[in-house]
Scaffold this motif. Structure first.
Motif, PDB file in Angstrom:
ATOM      1  N   TYR A  11       0.845  -1.195   0.000  1.00 11.59           N
ATOM      2  CA  TYR A  11       0.000   0.000   0.000  1.00 11.59           C
ATOM      3  C   TYR A  11       0.888   1.256   0.000  1.00 11.59           C
ATOM      4  CZ  TYR A  11       0.945  -0.248   5.066  1.00 11.59           C
ATOM      5  OH  TYR A  11       1.559  -0.304   6.299  1.00 11.59           O
ATOM      6  N   PRO A  12       0.343   2.420  -0.329  1.00 16.06           N
ATOM      7  CA  PRO A  12       1.170   3.647  -0.393  1.00 16.06           C
ATOM      8  C   PRO A  12       1.906   3.908   0.917  1.00 16.06           C
ATOM      9  CG  PRO A  12      -0.974   4.041  -1.383  1.00 16.06           C
ATOM     10  CD  PRO A  12      -1.052   2.677  -0.762  1.00 16.06           C
ATOM     11  N   HIS A  13       3.177   4.194   0.810  1.00 14.87           N
ATOM     12  CA  HIS A  13       4.059   4.504   1.946  1.00 14.87           C
ATOM     13  C   HIS A  13       4.344   3.294   2.842  1.00 14.87           C
ATOM     14  CE1 HIS A  13       3.558   8.666   0.790  1.00 14.87           C
ATOM     15  NE2 HIS A  13       2.262   8.581   0.972  1.00 14.87           N
ATOM     16  N   SER A  14       4.053   2.100   2.364  1.00 18.84           N
ATOM     17  CA  SER A  14       4.434   0.916   3.146  1.00 18.84           C
ATOM     18  C   SER A  14       5.952   0.771   3.104  1.00 18.84           C
ATOM     19  CB  SER A  14       3.757  -0.342   2.606  1.00 18.84           C
ATOM     20  OG  SER A  14       4.018  -0.521   1.228  1.00 18.84           O
ATOM     21  N   LEU A  15       6.503   0.091   4.093  1.00 19.11           N
ATOM     22  CA  LEU A  15       7.953  -0.046   4.223  1.00 19.11           C
ATOM     23  C   LEU A  15       8.467  -1.010   3.160  1.00 19.11           C
ATOM     24  CD1 LEU A  15      10.050   1.073   6.308  1.00 19.11           C
ATOM     25  CD2 LEU A  15       9.884  -1.149   7.447  1.00 19.11           C
ATOM     26  N   LEU A  16       9.187  -0.478   2.178  1.00 10.75           N
ATOM     27  CA  LEU A  16       9.615  -1.305   1.049  1.00 10.75           C
ATOM     28  C   LEU A  16      10.612  -2.379   1.472  1.00 10.75           C
ATOM     29  CD1 LEU A  16       9.941   1.352  -1.802  1.00 10.75           C
ATOM     30  CD2 LEU A  16       8.047  -0.216  -1.302  1.00 10.75           C
ATOM     31  N   SER A  17      11.409  -2.085   2.501  1.00 12.15           N
ATOM     32  CA  SER A  17      12.340  -3.115   2.980  1.00 12.15           C
ATOM     33  C   SER A  17      11.583  -4.330   3.489  1.00 12.15           C
ATOM     34  CB  SER A  17      13.233  -2.549   4.087  1.00 12.15           C
ATOM     35  OG  SER A  17      12.456  -2.072   5.177  1.00 12.15           O
ATOM     36  N   ALA A  18      10.396  -4.105   4.046  1.00 10.96           N
ATOM     37  CA  ALA A  18       9.562  -5.223   4.514  1.00 10.96           C
ATOM     38  C   ALA A  18       8.871  -5.903   3.340  1.00 10.96           C
ATOM     39  CB  ALA A  18       8.534  -4.719   5.525  1.00 10.96           C
ATOM     40  N   VAL A  19       8.324  -5.110   2.427  1.00  7.23           N
ATOM     41  CA  VAL A  19       7.628  -5.672   1.262  1.00  7.23           C
ATOM     42  C   VAL A  19       8.530  -6.653   0.525  1.00  7.23           C
ATOM     43  CG1 VAL A  19       6.651  -5.139  -1.003  1.00  7.23           C
ATOM     44  CG2 VAL A  19       6.081  -3.696   0.976  1.00  7.23           C
ATOM     45  N   ILE A  42       7.019 -21.753  -1.500  1.00  7.89           N
ATOM     46  CA  ILE A  42       6.256 -20.551  -1.146  1.00  7.89           C
ATOM     47  C   ILE A  42       6.464 -19.510  -2.244  1.00  7.89           C
ATOM     48  CG2 ILE A  42       5.896 -18.725   0.551  1.00  7.89           C
ATOM     49  CD1 ILE A  42       7.214 -20.596   2.638  1.00  7.89           C
ATOM     50  N   SER A  43       5.375 -19.065  -2.860  1.00 10.89           N
ATOM     51  CA  SER A  43       5.447 -18.011  -3.878  1.00 10.89           C
ATOM     52  C   SER A  43       4.892 -16.720  -3.298  1.00 10.89           C
ATOM     53  CB  SER A  43       4.640 -18.398  -5.121  1.00 10.89           C
ATOM     54  OG  SER A  43       5.266 -19.462  -5.802  1.00 10.89           O
ATOM     55  N   THR A  44       5.617 -15.621  -3.511  1.00 11.88           N
ATOM     56  CA  THR A  44       5.201 -14.321  -2.991  1.00 11.88           C
ATOM     57  C   THR A  44       4.663 -13.460  -4.119  1.00 11.88           C
ATOM     58  OG1 THR A  44       7.016 -14.459  -1.387  1.00 11.88           O
ATOM     59  CG2 THR A  44       5.901 -12.342  -1.604  1.00 11.88           C
ATOM     60  N   HIS A  45       3.494 -12.865  -3.912  1.00 12.97           N
ATOM     61  CA  HIS A  45       2.874 -11.979  -4.886  1.00 12.97           C
ATOM     62  C   HIS A  45       2.797 -10.580  -4.269  1.00 12.97           C
ATOM     63  CE1 HIS A  45       1.276 -15.543  -7.168  1.00 12.97           C
ATOM     64  NE2 HIS A  45       1.408 -16.072  -5.959  1.00 12.97           N
ATOM     65  N   ILE A  46       3.558  -9.628  -4.787  1.00 13.62           N
ATOM     66  CA  ILE A  46       3.510  -8.250  -4.292  1.00 13.62           C
ATOM     67  C   ILE A  46       2.407  -7.517  -5.052  1.00 13.62           C
ATOM     68  CG2 ILE A  46       4.768  -6.075  -4.079  1.00 13.62           C
ATOM     69  CD1 ILE A  46       7.340  -7.715  -3.823  1.00 13.62           C
ATOM     70  N   LEU A  47       1.404  -7.071  -4.304  1.00 15.48           N
ATOM     71  CA  LEU A  47       0.234  -6.440  -4.904  1.00 15.48           C
ATOM     72  C   LEU A  47       0.127  -4.984  -4.480  1.00 15.48           C
ATOM     73  CD1 LEU A  47      -2.421  -9.245  -4.214  1.00 15.48           C
ATOM     74  CD2 LEU A  47      -0.975  -8.974  -6.245  1.00 15.48           C
ATOM     75  N   TYR A  48      -0.140  -4.120  -5.467  1.00 16.09           N
ATOM     76  CA  TYR A  48      -0.395  -2.713  -5.191  1.00 16.09           C
ATOM     77  C   TYR A  48      -1.909  -2.474  -5.197  1.00 16.09           C
ATOM     78  CZ  TYR A  48       4.579  -2.406  -6.040  1.00 16.09           C
ATOM     79  OH  TYR A  48       5.936  -2.600  -5.963  1.00 16.09           O
ATOM     80  N   GLU A  49      -2.330  -1.317  -4.723  1.00 13.59           N
ATOM     81  CA  GLU A  49      -3.783  -1.081  -4.593  1.00 13.59           C
ATOM     82  C   GLU A  49      -4.518  -1.299  -5.909  1.00 13.59           C
ATOM     83  OE1 GLU A  49      -5.815   1.484  -1.566  1.00 13.59           O
ATOM     84  OE2 GLU A  49      -3.980   2.655  -1.824  1.00 13.59           O
ATOM     85  N   ALA A  50      -3.925  -0.862  -7.006  1.00 11.56           N
ATOM     86  CA  ALA A  50      -4.572  -1.049  -8.303  1.00 11.56           C
ATOM     87  C   ALA A  50      -4.733  -2.528  -8.636  1.00 11.56           C
ATOM     88  CB  ALA A  50      -3.761  -0.347  -9.396  1.00 11.56           C
TER      89      ALA A  50
END
Length: 312
Positions: A11-19, A42-50
């Motif tokens: 999400y906006p302004h989330s900690l990118l080091s954590a993402v 384990i597969s990771t899917h990084i999702l943005y609000e859009a």
């Protein structure tokens, strides 16, 4: 092969080091599984609000992760798209997981009602203000309730990632991952790191007068009737208003000031604890030690060992 899909909401302004740290941690867990010949991935899917608006319900996520944020604006209001996404996938069996400020997004859903959550200890007041009916325990680094997992401090995303690795794989993989990352996989609590920060921004000048008095006279004996007189209030009214403004009764408040002062002394001086106990207002070190351990979750010696370098 067992294949788990995990969504990380950037999400906006989330900690990118954590993402991205989530994704990298799970990839390292995959390497450990491969080395151990454990058929898990384990597969990771990084999702943005859009992406949340485009993502269909056909994609099943075993867990959805909400990382920390350093920007209050990012979590101070409910996001409809994130909220709907969380509710929809929780109904499909996804675990909902938060680290630090990510707890706000979980609480907005209402799915955490009647659950106990944790968040960063510095966000506790805002969290309670926003969700007055939500139970919260910021002494904990992590609270796992099966389908809802919340973690506390800014770096607690690491604790959350390790918790998920153990949940999805096994303790042996967790230990190997800890060795690879050179991090302690033992249990810890957020209260080890918590600092008492009194609320002075409540607008009640009578109570503020007492708070200022206690800051300068915490080592002295304090009686509730004297504090009430200082506030020019009846004892009953004083106790009610003090608890409303500070979240503690006067004795608890005084104890927290004394214990925080003892923490500072343990970190900043080489004084023996017996001397520190006397300085902060306890007549004997035993009572102070008992109160210290109750509040901080560590003995004074363990606290000093954890937070003071050997050179001190």
């Amino acid at each position: 092969m067992k294949h788990y899909h995990i969504a990380v909401i950037a999400y906006p302004h989330s900690l990118l080091s954590a993402v991205h740290g989530f994704a990298e941690t799970f990839e390292l867990a995959n390497n450990a599984c491969e080395s151990a010949r454990l058929n898990i991935r384990i597969s990771t899917h990084i999702l943005y609000e859009a992406d949340l608006l485009r993502t269909t319900t056909k994609q099943h996520y075993h867990a959805i992760l909400l990382p920390p944020s350093v920007n209050k604006a990012s979590y101070s209001e409910k996001s409809v798209s994130i909220n709907d996404f969380l509710v929809r996938h929780h109904q499909q069996g996804a675990m909902l997981c938060s680290a630090c400020a990510g707890a706000f997004f979980l609480a907005y859903t209402g799915l955490t009602d009647k659950r106990v959550m944790t968040t960063h200890w510095g966000l506790e007041s805002l969290f309670k203000e926003r969700f007055p009916q939500q139970a919260v325990d910021t002494s904990k680094i992590l609270i796992n309730q099966g389908d809802i997992i919340s973690a506390g401090g800014m770096m607690s995303w690491i604790d959350l990632a390790m918790e998920l690795v153990q949940t999805l794989t096994n303790a042996n993989i967790l230990r190997q991952l800890g060795k690879t990352l050179v991090i302690d996989t033992g249990k810890r609590e957020q209260r080890y790191y918590q600092q008492f920060q009194p609320n002075f921004d409540h607008g009640d000048t009578a109570i503020l007068t007492v708070q200022r008095h206690l800051q300068g006279h915490f080592a002295e004996q304090q009686r509730a009737e004297n504090m009430a007189a200082l506030a020019n209030l009846t004892p009953r009214t004083f106790l009610r208003r003090f608890a409303k403004c500070t979240g503690l009764n006067p004795n608890e408040y005084l104890q927290r000031i004394r214990i925080q002062t003892a923490c500072n002394a343990l970190e900043q001086t080489t004084l023996p604890f017996e001397s520190i106990a006397l300085q902060v207002g306890y007549e004997d070190a035993g009572s102070c030690r008992k109160a210290f351990q109750k509040v901080m979750g560590l003995t004074p010696s363990a606290f000093r060992q954890r937070f003071v370098s050997p050179s001190h």
